[in-house]
Design a protein around this motif. Sequence first.
Motif, PDB file in Angstrom:
ATOM      1  N   THR A 172      57.596-121.098 -60.161  1.00 11.78           N
ATOM      2  CA  THR A 172      58.383-119.639 -60.089  1.00 11.78           C
ATOM      3  C   THR A 172      57.615-118.935 -59.078  1.00 11.78           C
ATOM      4  N   VAL A 173      58.275-118.071 -58.469  1.00 15.21           N
ATOM      5  CA  VAL A 173      57.884-117.217 -57.413  1.00 15.21           C
ATOM      6  C   VAL A 173      58.151-115.577 -58.054  1.00 15.21           C
ATOM      7  N   VAL A 174      57.133-114.867 -57.833  1.00 17.55           N
ATOM      8  CA  VAL A 174      57.054-113.500 -58.387  1.00 17.55           C
ATOM      9  C   VAL A 174      56.932-112.552 -57.315  1.00 17.55           C
ATOM     10  N   LEU A 175      57.864-111.555 -57.169  1.00 17.91           N
ATOM     11  CA  LEU A 175      57.596-110.585 -56.173  1.00 17.91           C
ATOM     12  C   LEU A 175      57.385-109.276 -56.545  1.00 17.91           C
ATOM     13  N   THR A 176      56.123-108.342 -56.301  1.00 19.62           N
ATOM     14  CA  THR A 176      56.216-107.117 -56.821  1.00 19.62           C
ATOM     15  C   THR A 176      55.629-106.209 -55.640  1.00 19.62           C
ATOM     16  N   GLY A 177      55.546-105.113 -55.861  1.00 14.26           N
ATOM     17  CA  GLY A 177      54.945-103.931 -54.769  1.00 14.26           C
ATOM     18  C   GLY A 177      53.634-103.259 -55.338  1.00 14.26           C
ATOM     19  N   ALA A 178      52.790-103.247 -54.439  1.00 14.51           N
ATOM     20  CA  ALA A 178      51.581-102.363 -54.514  1.00 14.51           C
ATOM     21  C   ALA A 178      51.861-101.124 -54.941  1.00 14.51           C
ATOM     22  N   GLY A 179      50.911-100.364 -55.626  1.00 11.99           N
ATOM     23  CA  GLY A 179      51.008 -98.779 -55.987  1.00 11.99           C
ATOM     24  C   GLY A 179      52.065 -98.565 -57.131  1.00 11.99           C
ATOM     25  N   GLU A 180      52.330 -97.344 -57.612  1.00 10.28           N
ATOM     26  CA  GLU A 180      53.015 -96.907 -58.433  1.00 10.28           C
ATOM     27  C   GLU A 180      54.367 -96.226 -58.005  1.00 10.28           C
ATOM     28  N   ARG A 181      54.729 -96.400 -56.974  1.00  7.41           N
ATOM     29  CA  ARG A 181      55.878 -95.709 -56.424  1.00  7.41           C
ATOM     30  C   ARG A 181      57.031 -96.305 -56.188  1.00  7.41           C
ATOM     31  N   GLY A 182      56.870 -97.855 -55.790  1.00  5.58           N
ATOM     32  CA  GLY A 182      58.175 -98.780 -55.855  1.00  5.58           C
ATOM     33  C   GLY A 182      57.696 -99.897 -55.047  1.00  5.58           C
ATOM     34  N   LEU A 183      58.825-100.723 -55.339  1.00  7.38           N
ATOM     35  CA  LEU A 183      58.669-102.013 -54.639  1.00  7.38           C
ATOM     36  C   LEU A 183      58.805-102.234 -53.249  1.00  7.38           C
ATOM     37  N   CYS A 184      59.873-101.450 -52.643  1.00 10.07           N
ATOM     38  CA  CYS A 184      59.804-101.440 -50.938  1.00 10.07           C
ATOM     39  C   CYS A 184      60.720-100.236 -50.594  1.00 10.07           C
ATOM     40  N   ALA A 185      60.426 -99.491 -49.686  1.00  9.65           N
ATOM     41  CA  ALA A 185      61.557 -98.437 -49.404  1.00  9.65           C
ATOM     42  C   ALA A 185      62.378 -98.898 -47.974  1.00  9.65           C
ATOM     43  N   GLY A 186      62.027-100.215 -47.787  1.00  8.00           N
ATOM     44  CA  GLY A 186      62.837-100.679 -46.700  1.00  8.00           C
ATOM     45  C   GLY A 186      61.992-101.209 -45.440  1.00  8.00           C
ATOM     46  N   GLY A 187      62.704-101.031 -44.214  1.00 10.10           N
ATOM     47  CA  GLY A 187      61.841-101.454 -43.060  1.00 10.10           C
ATOM     48  C   GLY A 187      61.223-100.485 -42.519  1.00 10.10           C
ATOM     49  N   ASP A 188      60.587-100.705 -41.569  1.00 11.68           N
ATOM     50  CA  ASP A 188      59.504 -99.546 -40.813  1.00 11.68           C
ATOM     51  C   ASP A 188      60.550 -98.962 -39.906  1.00 11.68           C
ATOM     52  N   ILE A 189      61.004 -97.987 -40.300  1.00  8.75           N
ATOM     53  CA  ILE A 189      61.938 -97.063 -39.683  1.00  8.75           C
ATOM     54  C   ILE A 189      61.386 -96.433 -38.445  1.00  8.75           C
ATOM     55  N   ARG A 190      60.297 -95.905 -38.561  1.00  9.92           N
ATOM     56  CA  ARG A 190      59.550 -95.305 -37.269  1.00  9.92           C
ATOM     57  C   ARG A 190      59.356 -96.247 -36.060  1.00  9.92           C
ATOM     58  N   ALA A 191      59.079 -97.306 -36.406  1.00  7.65           N
ATOM     59  CA  ALA A 191      59.048 -98.765 -35.603  1.00  7.65           C
ATOM     60  C   ALA A 191      60.326 -98.865 -34.860  1.00  7.65           C
ATOM     61  N   ILE A 192      61.650 -98.691 -35.645  1.00 11.28           N
ATOM     62  CA  ILE A 192      62.912 -99.045 -35.085  1.00 11.28           C
ATOM     63  C   ILE A 192      63.065 -97.899 -34.193  1.00 11.28           C
TER      64      ILE A 192
END
Length: 366
Positions: A62-82
């Motif tokens: 099994t593979v398990v994906l989580t995000g560090a911190g308390e705010r969320g899994l992932c807000a998306g791509g790095d918009i500033r870099a784009i």
Amino acid sequence: MTPTDPAADPAPADDSVLLRTEGRAAYIVLNRPRALNALTHAMVRRIDQALAAWEHDPAVETVVLTGAGERGLCAGGDIRAIYDDARTGGSASADFWRDEYHLNARIARYPKPYVAVMDGIVMGGGVGVSAHGGVRVVTERSRIAMPETGIGFVPDVGGTYLLGLAPGELGTHLALTGQQLGARDALLCGLADHFVPSDRLPRLVADLASDPVREVLARYVAEAPPGVLGEQRAWIDACYTAHGVEEIVDRLQNHGAQAAKEAAETLHTKSPTALKVTLSSLRRARQLGPLERVLEQEYRVSCAALASADLVEGIRAQVVDKDRDPRWSPAGLADVTDDDVARYFAPLGARELALAADRSPQEVPW
């Protein structure tokens, strides 16, 4: 550690993705909590390499994906870099999307249970690394969205594929407005599979190291709190079946439901070009078949958006200057022509993504 475990790499490039194996499970932790775990190119590559190794590792079930911190899994791509890349006419974003979309396709076809814990904020690229998984868990804190039209962009990472499968016109509403979904509505729209209260997540994640996914889910899954979209289906379906965006806005404005009028006001704040391209992208996606073909289309659209004025302006207004006052060009829906929209779907020749596979999604036995 198993011999093929990528977590055994003694010198990873950075710690933005944490990898480990424990018992029967392998764990991926997105580890940029101060940036809401926004994805970088290096993160995408590291996740892809890990999945490729674990796919053939008999010790990993099994593979398990989580995000560090308390705010969320992932807000998306790095918009500033784009933003920086688009301003300079670079190709880094196109290179990033190429690898990211390959990762999205890998996740969708992964032969082992891929458990995505979609707690907190899950947007854009965060949807791409989670909602294509075979086991998608939401909580009372989940806030899931594809908000791209607000920055002059178009839903990608297979978002038009996922939203195209939502009941009725719910996906159209979500793609155009960027509305955030809670747990119940994510389940309704097919973006999630199970609701687990957030205080049960640590035990669920830990138990996956020792027990099969089905057994673990049975211990912790609960009834999701009420949503809003189920009661709004009537006006959403009635308004979003219109031929074009102008007619959709007209129907929303003239509908009796207050929520419909609020949706019309929301659409007035989005990039007119992005709205029209999004509607076309979503409707085309429904006719394309497997995810890979949709990702190919999204890659064309994303590369075209990279050269557009609205993407730079949208990110400037929402992320850089934060004045929330984008100056879209063209400024009105009526000024966006069919030719303007068609340019986003033009073939890329040798630069095509070339992912397509003529096969239906695999059946998963777990």
